[in-house]
Design a protein around this motif. Structure first.
Motif, PDB file in Angstrom:
ATOM      1  N   SER A  67      -6.958   2.639  -5.414  1.00 42.21           N
ATOM      2  CA  SER A  67      -6.506   1.566  -6.293  1.00 42.21           C
ATOM      3  C   SER A  67      -5.969   0.352  -5.539  1.00 42.21           C
ATOM      4  O   SER A  67      -5.585  -0.637  -6.167  1.00 42.21           O
ATOM      5  CB  SER A  67      -5.425   2.099  -7.241  1.00 42.21           C
ATOM      6  N   VAL A  68      -5.907   0.406  -4.213  1.00 41.48           N
ATOM      7  CA  VAL A  68      -5.357  -0.706  -3.439  1.00 41.48           C
ATOM      8  C   VAL A  68      -6.416  -1.214  -2.465  1.00 41.48           C
ATOM      9  O   VAL A  68      -7.282  -0.466  -2.003  1.00 41.48           O
ATOM     10  CB  VAL A  68      -4.089  -0.293  -2.668  1.00 41.48           C
ATOM     11  N   ALA A  69      -6.321  -2.502  -2.168  1.00 43.08           N
ATOM     12  CA  ALA A  69      -7.182  -3.101  -1.148  1.00 43.08           C
ATOM     13  C   ALA A  69      -6.482  -3.042   0.198  1.00 43.08           C
ATOM     14  O   ALA A  69      -5.258  -3.205   0.281  1.00 43.08           O
ATOM     15  CB  ALA A  69      -7.495  -4.548  -1.507  1.00 43.08           C
ATOM     16  N   VAL A 115       0.849  -1.196   0.000  1.00 34.26           N
ATOM     17  CA  VAL A 115       0.000   0.000   0.000  1.00 34.26           C
ATOM     18  C   VAL A 115       0.883   1.244   0.000  1.00 34.26           C
ATOM     19  O   VAL A 115       1.899   1.299   0.703  1.00 34.26           O
ATOM     20  CB  VAL A 115      -0.927   0.012   1.237  1.00 34.26           C
ATOM     21  N   THR A 116       0.494   2.224  -0.785  1.00 32.04           N
ATOM     22  CA  THR A 116       1.117   3.544  -0.755  1.00 32.04           C
ATOM     23  C   THR A 116       0.048   4.571  -0.428  1.00 32.04           C
ATOM     24  O   THR A 116      -1.155   4.324  -0.581  1.00 32.04           O
ATOM     25  CB  THR A 116       1.751   3.895  -2.111  1.00 32.04           C
ATOM     26  N   ARG A 117       0.483   5.732  -0.021  1.00 31.83           N
ATOM     27  CA  ARG A 117      -0.470   6.810   0.258  1.00 31.83           C
ATOM     28  C   ARG A 117      -1.259   7.168  -1.001  1.00 31.83           C
ATOM     29  O   ARG A 117      -2.468   7.365  -0.946  1.00 31.83           O
ATOM     30  CB  ARG A 117       0.280   8.031   0.791  1.00 31.83           C
ATOM     31  N   GLU A 118      -0.562   7.236  -2.139  1.00 31.63           N
ATOM     32  CA  GLU A 118      -1.247   7.569  -3.388  1.00 31.63           C
ATOM     33  C   GLU A 118      -2.297   6.514  -3.725  1.00 31.63           C
ATOM     34  O   GLU A 118      -3.392   6.836  -4.186  1.00 31.63           O
ATOM     35  CB  GLU A 118      -0.224   7.683  -4.529  1.00 31.63           C
ATOM     36  N   GLY A 119      -1.962   5.246  -3.486  1.00 31.24           N
ATOM     37  CA  GLY A 119      -2.933   4.190  -3.738  1.00 31.24           C
ATOM     38  C   GLY A 119      -4.158   4.304  -2.855  1.00 31.24           C
ATOM     39  O   GLY A 119      -5.286   4.022  -3.289  1.00 31.24           O
ATOM     40  N   LEU A 120      -3.950   4.728  -1.605  1.00 34.76           N
ATOM     41  CA  LEU A 120      -5.100   4.944  -0.715  1.00 34.76           C
ATOM     42  C   LEU A 120      -5.959   6.101  -1.219  1.00 34.76           C
ATOM     43  O   LEU A 120      -7.192   6.027  -1.212  1.00 34.76           O
ATOM     44  CB  LEU A 120      -4.608   5.244   0.704  1.00 34.76           C
ATOM     45  N   ILE A 121      -5.300   7.161  -1.657  1.00 38.27           N
ATOM     46  CA  ILE A 121      -6.040   8.352  -2.089  1.00 38.27           C
ATOM     47  C   ILE A 121      -6.882   8.058  -3.320  1.00 38.27           C
ATOM     48  O   ILE A 121      -8.053   8.451  -3.398  1.00 38.27           O
ATOM     49  CB  ILE A 121      -5.054   9.512  -2.357  1.00 38.27           C
ATOM     50  N   ASN A 122      -6.294   7.337  -4.285  1.00 41.46           N
ATOM     51  CA  ASN A 122      -7.071   7.089  -5.516  1.00 41.46           C
ATOM     52  C   ASN A 122      -7.883   5.799  -5.467  1.00 41.46           C
ATOM     53  O   ASN A 122      -8.565   5.449  -6.443  1.00 41.46           O
ATOM     54  CB  ASN A 122      -6.146   7.111  -6.741  1.00 41.46           C
TER      55      ASN A 122
END
Length: 452
Positions: free
Chosen positions: A138-140, A129-136
Motif C-alpha cells: 500500500s506504500v510507494a 513507510v511501515t512494515r505492514e505497508g510494505l507487506i500489503n
C-alpha cells in the motif's frame, strides 16, 4: 504474499525500477526565489559523503545488557564487543543506552561537549513507510533502493523518484545566488563534479585538495605563452558556442588567480590534519573558509562544500576495514573542527555526513549487504549536540523496523534531514517546500538538532 514475512524477493519487487510512482509523488519543485534572501552573516554547509553505504549499525551500538545481547546475536562475528564501546550520554527517550564504535574516539569529546549529534535511522522516502505497508503493497518506495548509483543520486538531489540531476546543495546555491557579488562560486566540490552541488543557474567549482589547478600553459604568470592565450581569448567572437567556451576559460583562469593568490597570502593554520584523502580535502575547505576575505570578503555570505571518501561497501572484510574507515572519518572531522575553532568560524560552519544507504543487520559471513535506513553525524558550534535525534530502530528481525533481511525501514526522511540544515542556512519555512517538494508528507520539517 505471506503477511508475516517480507521476503527478499518481495522487497526487491517493491523497490525495483519497474515500480511506477503516483504522479503526485513525481511533481517537480517549484520555481526558486527570483531574488536571493538578504543575509548579513556567514554560514557554510559541508557535506561529508561516505561512498559505498556505511554500516552505521556498528557506528552507534546498543550498550544495554539485553539490547547488546540481541545486537550481538544478530550481527555475529561483526558485532562490536560491549566492553569496547564508548558510552555516550543520551538525553532523548531511546530504547536503551548506546555507545560509539571505538574508532570514533577522536569525536567523542565533541559529542560530550554538545558539538556533535547523531541522527537516527534516516533514509530515502517518498512517503512514510511501515512494515505492514510494505507487506500489503500500500506504500510507494523510492526506486532501486539497493543500487549505489541510484541511491547516491537520490540522497544528493533530495527528491527520491525524480530524475532531474539538480542537487539540493545546488538548489540552495541557486536560491542564494547574487550575480556579481563574488567571482568565487558558492558551491565548491573537493571530490569531483557532484550531483549534490549541481544547480540550475549556478556552476559548482571543482577544487583539488592541493588547491586550484591552472589551465595548461595558462598559469597567469604574465609570460609570453600566458599573454598569447589571453590575447586569443580577448578576441571578439560571433559564434555562440565559441563565446560560451571563451567565457568558461576566462572564468577558470580568473578563479585560479583569485584562489591561489588568496591561499598564498594566508597565514598557515596551526591545526594538523591527517594525511588522508578526507583529511586533505577538509584541510583545503578550512583554508578556503578562513581566507574568504581575500576572495570576495563580505560578499561571500553563504558557501556549500562537498567532500567524500570511499571504501564503505563492506560486503567482506568488514572487521578489518571498518575501524580504519571510521577512524579516518573521526580523525578528519576532529581536525576540521579544531581548524574552524582556530579560524573563529566554529559557529558558522555545519558539517554533516551522508551515505547512500545503511547496511543489513544480518551478516553474510564476512560483511554486510546493502540496506536502507542508517545513522548520520552532524558537527558544528551551532549544533545542539550530545544527543540522538529521531528514534533508534528496533533490531528485531522481522520486527516493526525490518524491511526484510535486517534492512532498516527509515523513520526519518532525507527531506527532513536536509530541510533542518537548510533552515539553519537561512531558508524560510515557506521556501523549504520549494526546495523539498515531498517535505509536507512527513511529520515535521525541523528535527531539532540545529540552533536556529
Amino acid at each position: 504474499m505471506d503477511k508475516r514475512k517480507l521476503s527478499r524477493r518481495d522487497f526487491l519487487r517493491l523497490a525495483g525500477g519497474s515500480l511506477a510512482l503516483p504522479a503526485t509523488l513525481m511533481a517537480p519543485w517549484k520555481q526558486l526565489l527570483a531574488d536571493p534572501p538578504v543575509v548579513t552573516d556567514y554560514k557554510a554547509l559541508v557535506c561529508v559523503y561516505l561512498f559505498g553505504g556505511s554500516d552505521s549499525s556498528n557506528m552507534i551500538v546498543p550498550a544495554g545488557t539485553a539490547s547488546h545481547a540481541q545486537y550481538q546475536q544478530i550481527r555475529g562475528d561483526l558485532a562490536i564487543p560491549k566492553d569496547q564501546l564508548l558510552p555516550i550520554p543520551v538525553q532523548s527517550d531511546q530504547r536503551t543506552e548506546y555507545g560509539f564504535h571505538p574508532a570514533l574516539a577522536p569525536v567523542l569529546p565533541l559529542y560530550q561537549d554538545g558539538e556533535l549529534a547523531v541522527l537516527a535511522n534516516v533514509g530515502t522516502l517518498v512517503e512514510p513507510v511501515t512494515r505492514e505497508g510494505l507487506i500489503n503493497g500500500s506504500v510507494a518506495v523510492p526506486p532501486q533502493l539497493f543500487s549505489h548509483s541510484d541511491q547516491t543520486f537520490q540522497w544528493q538531489t533530495g527528491i527520491p523518484g525524480d530524475q532531474t540531476p539538480i542537487g539540493w546543495g545546488g538548489r540552495l546555491a541557486d536560491m542564494f545566488f547574487n550575480a556579481g557579488a563574488s567571482l568565487l562560486p558558492m558551491n565548491i566540490t573537493l571530490t569531483g563534479q557532484s550531483v549534490f552541488l549541481a544547480g540550475q543557474k549556478t556552476v559548482q567549482y571543482a577544487l583539488a585538495d592541493s588547491g586550484p589547478e591552472a589551465l595548461e600553459a595558462a598559469s597567469g604568470d604574465g609570460g609570453p605563452v600566458d599573454l598569447a592565450i589571453r590575447s586569443l581569448l580577448a578576441q571578439s567572437r560571433q559564434n555562440l558556442l565559441e563565446k560560451q567556451f571563451i567565457g568558461v576559460q576566462k572564468r577558470s583562469m580568473d578563479l585560479y588567480q583569485l584562489i591561489s593568490g588568496a591561499l598564498e597570502q594566508q597565514n598557515p593554520l596551526n591545526t594538523v590534519f591527517p594525511d588522508t584523502d578526507l583529511g586533505r580535502q577538509l584541510a583545503m575547505v578550512a583554508r578556503v573558509i578562513s581566507s574568504r576575505a581575500d576572495m570576495g570578503g563580505a560578499n561571500i555570505a553563504r558557501q556549500v562544500f562537498f567532500v567524500g571518501m570511499g571504501g564503505f561497501d563492506t560486503h567482506d572484510g568488514q572487521n578489518d576495514a571498518q575501524p580504519q574507515l571510521l577512524g579516518a572519518v573521526a580523525d578528519a572531522l576532529r581536525a576540521f573542527r579544531d581548524a574552524l575553532a582556530e579560524a573563529g568560524e566554529l559557529d558558522n560552519v555545519t558539517t554533516f555526513t551522508a551515505s547512500e544507504f545503511g547496511r543489513t543487520l544480518t551478516n553474510n559471513g564476512d560483511g554486510t549487504d546493502h540496506g536502507w535506513g542508517g545513522h548520520q553525524l552532524i558537527m558544528g558550534g551551532s549544533v545542539l549536540g550530545g544527543d540522538i535525534y529521531g528514534v533508534m530502530p528496533d533490531l528485531t528481525l522481522e520486527g516493526p523496523d525490518d524491511a526484510g533481511d535486517g534492512r532498516l525501514i527509515p523513520t526519518l526522511a532525507t527531506d527532513q534531514y536536509d530541510a533542518t540544515l537548510a533552515r539553519w542556512f537561512g531558508v524560510g519555512d515557506a521556501d523549504l517546500h520549494g526546495l523539498f517538494p515531498h517535505l509536507n508528507r512527513f511529520a515535521g520539517s525541523d528535527i531539532g538538532f540545529m540552533r536556529n
